[in-house]
Design a protein around this motif. Structure first.
Motif, PDB file in Angstrom:
ATOM      1  N   ALA A  14       0.892  -1.463  -0.051  1.00  0.00           N
ATOM      2  CA  ALA A  14       0.054  -0.033  -0.111  1.00  0.00           C
ATOM      3  C   ALA A  14       0.798   1.254  -0.064  1.00  0.00           C
ATOM      4  O   ALA A  14       0.433   2.380  -0.728  1.00  0.00           O
ATOM      5  CB  ALA A  14      -1.081   0.046   1.102  1.00  0.00           C
ATOM      6  N   ALA A  15       2.043   1.186   0.786  1.00  0.00           N
ATOM      7  CA  ALA A  15       2.838   2.426   0.954  1.00  0.00           C
ATOM      8  C   ALA A  15       3.433   2.737  -0.380  1.00  0.00           C
ATOM      9  O   ALA A  15       3.343   3.855  -0.926  1.00  0.00           O
ATOM     10  CB  ALA A  15       3.838   2.304   1.845  1.00  0.00           C
ATOM     11  N   VAL A  16       3.738   1.705  -1.425  1.00  0.00           N
ATOM     12  CA  VAL A  16       4.249   1.822  -2.521  1.00  0.00           C
ATOM     13  C   VAL A  16       3.451   2.511  -3.618  1.00  0.00           C
ATOM     14  O   VAL A  16       3.735   3.374  -4.535  1.00  0.00           O
ATOM     15  CB  VAL A  16       5.039   0.743  -3.040  1.00  0.00           C
ATOM     16  CG1 VAL A  16       5.508   0.870  -4.572  1.00  0.00           C
ATOM     17  CG2 VAL A  16       6.265   0.343  -2.086  1.00  0.00           C
ATOM     18  N   LEU A  17       2.130   1.749  -3.487  1.00  0.00           N
ATOM     19  CA  LEU A  17       1.008   2.274  -4.293  1.00  0.00           C
ATOM     20  C   LEU A  17       0.508   3.624  -4.007  1.00  0.00           C
ATOM     21  O   LEU A  17      -0.057   4.290  -5.197  1.00  0.00           O
ATOM     22  CB  LEU A  17      -0.271   1.129  -4.084  1.00  0.00           C
ATOM     23  CG  LEU A  17       0.148  -0.369  -4.649  1.00  0.00           C
ATOM     24  CD1 LEU A  17      -1.208  -0.817  -4.299  1.00  0.00           C
ATOM     25  CD2 LEU A  17       0.406  -0.291  -6.125  1.00  0.00           C
ATOM     26  N   LYS A  18       0.546   4.109  -3.050  1.00  0.00           N
ATOM     27  CA  LYS A  18       0.316   5.391  -2.787  1.00  0.00           C
ATOM     28  C   LYS A  18       1.401   6.425  -3.375  1.00  0.00           C
ATOM     29  O   LYS A  18       0.764   7.360  -3.956  1.00  0.00           O
ATOM     30  CB  LYS A  18       0.394   5.728  -1.200  1.00  0.00           C
ATOM     31  CG  LYS A  18       0.077   7.229  -0.616  1.00  0.00           C
ATOM     32  CD  LYS A  18       0.086   7.355   0.902  1.00  0.00           C
ATOM     33  CE  LYS A  18       1.569   7.673   1.199  1.00  0.00           C
ATOM     34  NZ  LYS A  18       1.423   8.051   2.735  1.00  0.00           N
ATOM     35  N   ILE A  19       2.582   6.147  -3.359  1.00  0.00           N
ATOM     36  CA  ILE A  19       3.480   7.092  -4.109  1.00  0.00           C
ATOM     37  C   ILE A  19       3.346   6.680  -5.667  1.00  0.00           C
ATOM     38  O   ILE A  19       3.430   7.651  -6.334  1.00  0.00           O
ATOM     39  CB  ILE A  19       4.883   6.394  -3.547  1.00  0.00           C
ATOM     40  CG1 ILE A  19       5.166   6.974  -2.214  1.00  0.00           C
ATOM     41  CG2 ILE A  19       6.076   7.337  -4.522  1.00  0.00           C
ATOM     42  CD1 ILE A  19       6.416   6.425  -1.574  1.00  0.00           C
ATOM     43  N   ALA A  20       2.997   5.628  -5.812  1.00  0.00           N
ATOM     44  CA  ALA A  20       2.839   5.305  -7.336  1.00  0.00           C
ATOM     45  C   ALA A  20       1.651   6.099  -7.961  1.00  0.00           C
ATOM     46  O   ALA A  20       1.709   6.404  -9.239  1.00  0.00           O
ATOM     47  CB  ALA A  20       2.391   3.856  -7.516  1.00  0.00           C
ATOM     48  N   THR A  82      14.320  14.867  -4.538  1.00  0.00           N
ATOM     49  CA  THR A  82      13.270  14.454  -5.745  1.00  0.00           C
ATOM     50  C   THR A  82      11.958  15.181  -5.491  1.00  0.00           C
ATOM     51  O   THR A  82      11.032  15.346  -6.407  1.00  0.00           O
ATOM     52  CB  THR A  82      13.030  12.997  -5.562  1.00  0.00           C
ATOM     53  OG1 THR A  82      12.631  12.386  -4.352  1.00  0.00           O
ATOM     54  CG2 THR A  82      14.486  12.089  -5.993  1.00  0.00           C
ATOM     55  N   LYS A  83      11.511  15.285  -4.325  1.00  0.00           N
ATOM     56  CA  LYS A  83      10.163  15.793  -3.948  1.00  0.00           C
ATOM     57  C   LYS A  83       9.916  17.168  -4.537  1.00  0.00           C
ATOM     58  O   LYS A  83       8.973  17.541  -5.264  1.00  0.00           O
ATOM     59  CB  LYS A  83       9.726  15.857  -2.584  1.00  0.00           C
ATOM     60  CG  LYS A  83       8.554  16.342  -2.364  1.00  0.00           C
ATOM     61  CD  LYS A  83       8.019  16.070  -0.713  1.00  0.00           C
ATOM     62  CE  LYS A  83       6.518  16.723  -0.396  1.00  0.00           C
ATOM     63  NZ  LYS A  83       6.274  16.627   1.065  1.00  0.00           N
ATOM     64  N   ALA A 189       1.187  14.986  -4.332  1.00  0.00           N
ATOM     65  CA  ALA A 189       2.684  14.972  -4.176  1.00  0.00           C
ATOM     66  C   ALA A 189       2.894  15.473  -2.710  1.00  0.00           C
ATOM     67  O   ALA A 189       3.727  15.027  -2.104  1.00  0.00           O
ATOM     68  CB  ALA A 189       3.274  15.938  -5.370  1.00  0.00           C
ATOM     69  N   GLN A 190       2.411  16.778  -2.114  1.00  0.00           N
ATOM     70  CA  GLN A 190       2.789  17.387  -0.973  1.00  0.00           C
ATOM     71  C   GLN A 190       2.276  16.453   0.000  1.00  0.00           C
ATOM     72  O   GLN A 190       3.001  16.183   1.034  1.00  0.00           O
ATOM     73  CB  GLN A 190       2.081  18.488  -0.838  1.00  0.00           C
ATOM     74  CG  GLN A 190       2.446  19.425   0.514  1.00  0.00           C
ATOM     75  CD  GLN A 190       3.884  19.602   0.683  1.00  0.00           C
ATOM     76  OE1 GLN A 190       4.411  20.062  -0.242  1.00  0.00           O
ATOM     77  NE2 GLN A 190       4.573  19.752   1.928  1.00  0.00           N
ATOM     78  N   TRP A 191       1.468  15.622   0.124  1.00  0.00           N
ATOM     79  CA  TRP A 191       0.862  14.764   1.018  1.00  0.00           C
ATOM     80  C   TRP A 191       1.575  13.385   1.008  1.00  0.00           C
ATOM     81  O   TRP A 191       1.710  12.707   2.016  1.00  0.00           O
ATOM     82  CB  TRP A 191      -0.824  14.798   0.831  1.00  0.00           C
ATOM     83  CG  TRP A 191      -1.216  13.434   1.596  1.00  0.00           C
ATOM     84  CD1 TRP A 191      -1.378  13.349   3.177  1.00  0.00           C
ATOM     85  CD2 TRP A 191      -1.751  12.292   1.223  1.00  0.00           C
ATOM     86  NE1 TRP A 191      -1.709  12.235   3.379  1.00  0.00           N
ATOM     87  CE2 TRP A 191      -2.011  11.473   2.379  1.00  0.00           C
ATOM     88  CE3 TRP A 191      -1.815  11.552   0.045  1.00  0.00           C
ATOM     89  CZ2 TRP A 191      -2.544  10.052   2.347  1.00  0.00           C
ATOM     90  CZ3 TRP A 191      -2.231  10.260  -0.161  1.00  0.00           C
ATOM     91  CH2 TRP A 191      -2.547   9.569   1.042  1.00  0.00           C
ATOM     92  N   ALA A 192       1.670  12.772  -0.335  1.00  0.00           N
ATOM     93  CA  ALA A 192       2.175  11.417  -0.304  1.00  0.00           C
ATOM     94  C   ALA A 192       3.818  11.248  -0.431  1.00  0.00           C
ATOM     95  O   ALA A 192       4.131  10.070   0.070  1.00  0.00           O
ATOM     96  CB  ALA A 192       1.542  10.698  -1.688  1.00  0.00           C
ATOM     97  N   LEU A 193       4.426  12.215  -0.599  1.00  0.00           N
ATOM     98  CA  LEU A 193       5.882  11.939  -0.857  1.00  0.00           C
ATOM     99  C   LEU A 193       6.688  12.360   0.516  1.00  0.00           C
ATOM    100  O   LEU A 193       6.222  13.498   0.909  1.00  0.00           O
ATOM    101  CB  LEU A 193       6.473  13.000  -2.103  1.00  0.00           C
ATOM    102  CG  LEU A 193       6.042  12.488  -3.664  1.00  0.00           C
ATOM    103  CD1 LEU A 193       6.491  13.472  -4.580  1.00  0.00           C
ATOM    104  CD2 LEU A 193       5.991  10.925  -3.618  1.00  0.00           C
TER     105      LEU A 193
END
Length: 526
Positions: A14-20, A82-83, A189-193
């Protein structure tokens, strides 16, 4: 019991999919914008009273910006994080989109598209970096399948969305649609990364940058000018091509001297990377070059609207949607040398139909062929890139992915120019209509030119005999068929390097063994 290293999770959690989700959203914006604009070119011709070769620069300028910024992305990601860089790229792309919608001349539109490309060029490589750091290279096949989602939605949704927006509103909305998507992507992006923690980067190769980026831009500018000039002998073609080639060759000779060159060509000693690179480049020349002509055939020969042309292209994306997740999983388990050649043969089988196109070729046959080509495409590009990245070590993966990205951009531009030149030269051989000339330029009108114009403007068709229009359409269809024959043979030529892709399964690790320095290999473009 002996302690063992914890096994890496097999699936994307789930953590990877959120970033995905962040990465896919940004990639969809940039890829959709390419396919949306491809169906809008005839509209730009009418709105700005410009030639096809001129309005094609709305796509070429975007590609040039991509090729210029790719070599700089990896260093900038290390330097600024990167963010921060990803959000800056999103902001630049969204700003460029809004400016494109305000353009009141073709020159302004091309300029704003370049600005868009500077942002869009960073989205995919930065997304690759973010995703690989989160997922790890042991799941790189599945990772590529996730990143393939925007590549599927682009061919499916782009032409349909573009055609629909142009039909119900205006061409401005194919750019304005990016404003709400961009705002959502920035908030997401601000929330997930994760917060950036930039590490000291290796020294930046300014000398290499001054040779490689301008060299690539000049060379691609010259190549992209061929369709408009009609010959390689024009000064606007050969001069930038020669200057760009000299700069690139100078960079190649120079790149073996510094410890950290902008592009590390020493990696081509790796057999798997060099084979994958050659295979991808040959394939991209044919597939990407000819792929831009499919909507043109539906628009110019069959007289379809932009929306219908987009809908007719959907089977290709649907086919890829079926095979790409499967190919991504298989790439983690089966050597790509055993799967990619079969996928290329599928593409060739579907492509053959388009070498036979006429003025009334069955849509069922054409859509079925596009579907088969999509099945093959889903099993080709991502597995090849996976194969190349899997063979490289921690420090090498970053530079290897740069080679793949840059060569893919060059191959795509060369392919588009090659197919455009062949089609243009074929159309130029169309018989002239006795006594008929363009009132604006005085140039003689040809049967093919009048036939193409009549498909989008019925008033023109009423000014000429029906049999003349039909002869012109048959000539145009035959010209498309000839161009597709060239692409067909280049696709078959892809089988030669594909035959050298790895066919042996890597040796499994012993319990507790760690795969040298590949475990934390980030895909960063340098």
């Amino acid at each position: 019991m002996t302690s063992q290293a914890p096994a890496a999770p097999d699936k994307l959690d789930a953590a990877v999919l959120k970033i995905a989700g962040v990465v896919v959203l940004g990639a969809i914006m940039s890829i959709l914008d390419v396919t949306v604009v491809s169906v809008a070119l005839p509209t730009f011709q009418t709105e700005f009273d410009a030639s096809y070769a001129r309005v094609a620069w709305t796509m070429t300028g975007y590609t040039l910006a991509l090729a210029t910024v790719i070599p700089l992305t990896g260093w900038a990601a290390d330097r600024f994080g990167t963010k921060r860089l990803y959000m800056a790229a999103l902001l630049l792309f969204t700003l460029g989109s809004v400016l494109c919608a305000t353009a009141d001349s073709i020159g302004q539109l091309i300029t704003y598209r370049v600005l868009q490309g500077l942002g869009g060029g960073m989205l995919m490589p930065l997304g690759m970096t973010i995703m690989t750091r989160a997922a790890g290279p042991q799941r790189i096949g599945r990772l590529m399948a996730v990143l393939g989602i925007p590549m599927l939605l682009g061919p499916i949704g782009g032409p349909i969305l573009g055609g629909w927006l142009i039909d119900i509103a205006s061409w401005h909305w194919i750019f304005l649609i990016n404003l709400p998507i961009g705002v959502v992507a920035l908030i997401y992006a601000q929330w997930a990364l994760a917060k950036d923690s930039p590490e000291p980067s290796e020294s930046f190769d300014f000398v290499g940058m001054l040779m490689l980026s301008p060299g690539l831009a000049l060379f691609l500018y010259g190549v992209s000018s061929v369709p408009e000039a009609g010959t390689f002998g024009a000064t606007k073609v050969w001069l930038p091509m020669l200057t760009g080639a000299l700069l690139v060759v100078s960079f190649v000779l120079y790149s073996f001297k510094p410890k950290h060159p902008l592009l590390d060509l020493r990696l081509l000693r790796d057999r798997n990377l060099s084979v994958a690179t050659i295979t991808l480049a040959v394939f991209t020349v044919a597939f990407m070059g000819a792929g831009l002509l499919f909507p043109s055939y539906f628009l110019q020969v069959r007289g379809e609207t932009t929306l219908h042309a987009g809908l007719l292209m959907a089977p290709q994306g649907i086919g890829a949607m079926i095979t790409m997740p499967i190919a991504g999983t298989l790439a983690d388990r089966i050597p790509v040398g055993r799967t990619v050649p079969f996928a290329v043969l599928l593409i060739a089988a579907g492509f053959f139909t388009f070498t036979q196109v006429g003025t009334d070729t069955s849509y069922l046959l054409l859509c079925g062929s596009l579907f088969v080509m999509g099945l093959g495409m889903g099993g080709t590009m991502m597995p090849i890139m996976t194969s190349a990245l899997k063979t490289l070590t921690n420090n090498e993966v970053a530079r290897g992915s740069t080679l793949l990205n840059i060569l893919q951009q060059i191959a795509g531009s060369v392919g588009s120019a090659l197919m455009s030149v062949i089609l243009t030269n074929e159309l130029n051989d169309s018989p002239a209509i006795p006594g008929a000339a363009d009132p604006a330029t005085g140039t003689p009108l040809t049967e093919a030119g009048v036939a193409i114009a009549s498909q989008q403007n019925p008033a023109i068709a009423q000014q000429f005999p029906a049999d003349l229009i039909q002869r012109g359409l048959a000539f145009v269809a035959n010209s498309f068929g000839t161009t597709f024959w060239v692409a067909f043979f280049i696709i078959l030529a892809t089988l030669i390097p594909a035959g050298f892709l790895p066919r042996r399964r890597p040796q499994p690790l012993a319990p507790g063994e760690v795969a040298d320095d590949r475990v934390a290999a980030p895909v960063i473009l340098h």
